[in-house]
Design a protein around this motif. Sequence first.
Motif, PDB file in Angstrom:
ATOM      1  N   ASP A   1       0.888  -1.262   0.145  1.00 53.15           N
ATOM      2  CA  ASP A   1      -0.059  -0.065  -0.010  1.00 53.15           C
ATOM      3  C   ASP A   1       0.914   1.215  -0.047  1.00 53.15           C
ATOM      4  O   ASP A   1       0.233   2.457  -0.074  1.00 53.15           O
ATOM      5  N   GLU A   2       2.356   1.099  -0.021  1.00 50.67           N
ATOM      6  CA  GLU A   2       2.993   2.457   0.077  1.00 50.67           C
ATOM      7  C   GLU A   2       4.446   2.222  -0.562  1.00 50.67           C
ATOM      8  O   GLU A   2       4.842   0.924  -0.452  1.00 50.67           O
ATOM      9  N   ASP A   3       4.678   3.012  -1.463  1.00 48.86           N
ATOM     10  CA  ASP A   3       6.206   3.117  -2.131  1.00 48.86           C
ATOM     11  C   ASP A   3       7.301   3.069  -0.926  1.00 48.86           C
ATOM     12  O   ASP A   3       7.130   3.456  -0.143  1.00 48.86           O
TER      13      ASP A   3
END
Length: 372
Positions: A303-305
Amino acid sequence: MELGRDFIRALKQIEADKGLPLEVIISSIEAALVSAYKKYKGTNSNAEIELDSENGIIKIYEMMEVVDTVRNPAYEISLEEARSLGYDVDPGDIIKIEVSPRDFGRIAAQTARQVIMQRLKDAERQVIYNDFSAKIGEIVIGEPFKDEEGQVLIRIGSKVDAILPREERIPTETYRPGQRMKFYVLDVRKTSRGPRIVLSRSHPGLLKNLLEIEVPEIKEGVIEIKSIAREAGVRSKIAVTTLDPNVDPVGACIGARGSRIKAISDELAGERIDVIIWSSDPMTYIKNALSPAKVVKVEPRLDEDKAVNVYVRPDQLSLAIGKGGQNVRLAAKLTGWKIDIHVMEPDRLPTLQDLFEDIVKGELPKEWEIKE
């Protein structure tokens, strides 16, 4: 006009004392004498002055334009007069006429003295600026000599002053007058008061340069520093690698019985330095970066880079996070990834305590359920 050989010897003494090239001094004096001559003449004449550095003879020339009819004697000379002086010229040509003004030597000496000193000071400042501009990113040795409004003044050599701003200090460090220390040259700027040389004790570049000094393998290119994360005076992490399978990069940086890393730590007010192996695999790199904590698993977050969840055993949690979150904070800075630490409970069989708690909660195993 002759200044004499004593004057030339004085110039060479200035060259030795100020560390300035003789040609710089000569050009400064020539410019000063031009200014003095214009003041002497009372007009903004187009003058040129040459100083012979061998015998101290000064020659003064006025640059004149050849014209048919003279309207401005300060800048112009008639064609007839120019040819009478032996010049083969035409209207529009510029000629140099040597002049020997009466009393100019005395007036020049009085008028030009301050100008000459200022020119020499400017030239000296330029030499300092050029010298230290080339040293940006390098280490210099200096001595604190004054604390002035939150910034420490540092003397480098015998005549160069620099500043160590509050934000570039090591917070745990004190600066005593006369104490010889190593500093990182952060910035050099020109100002009306001379070069402004800014130093640092907290920059990661200082640690990098100290490593290159203490660890020959880094200087020789056998070991490469990939990244540095630093909280000055407290703790740092360094990621290193090598292409030579016969070299242990971590061991080489630490040195026999920790001698190399201790020398660096001592220079940085006892800063703790962790050396870890860099890896091209981000998950392995993050795991290494959290050393000395032992990591069970690293999983990227979808959900997050550039973010991961890291799982550790309960007994490794405080070590992984570090005091005040320092270990995980430095690991994130070192790798460039956001790191969230989670506890992974060890797999185990249910105990009687677990069964009792389930009974209290009313969560009985199916085979224990009472059937009517």
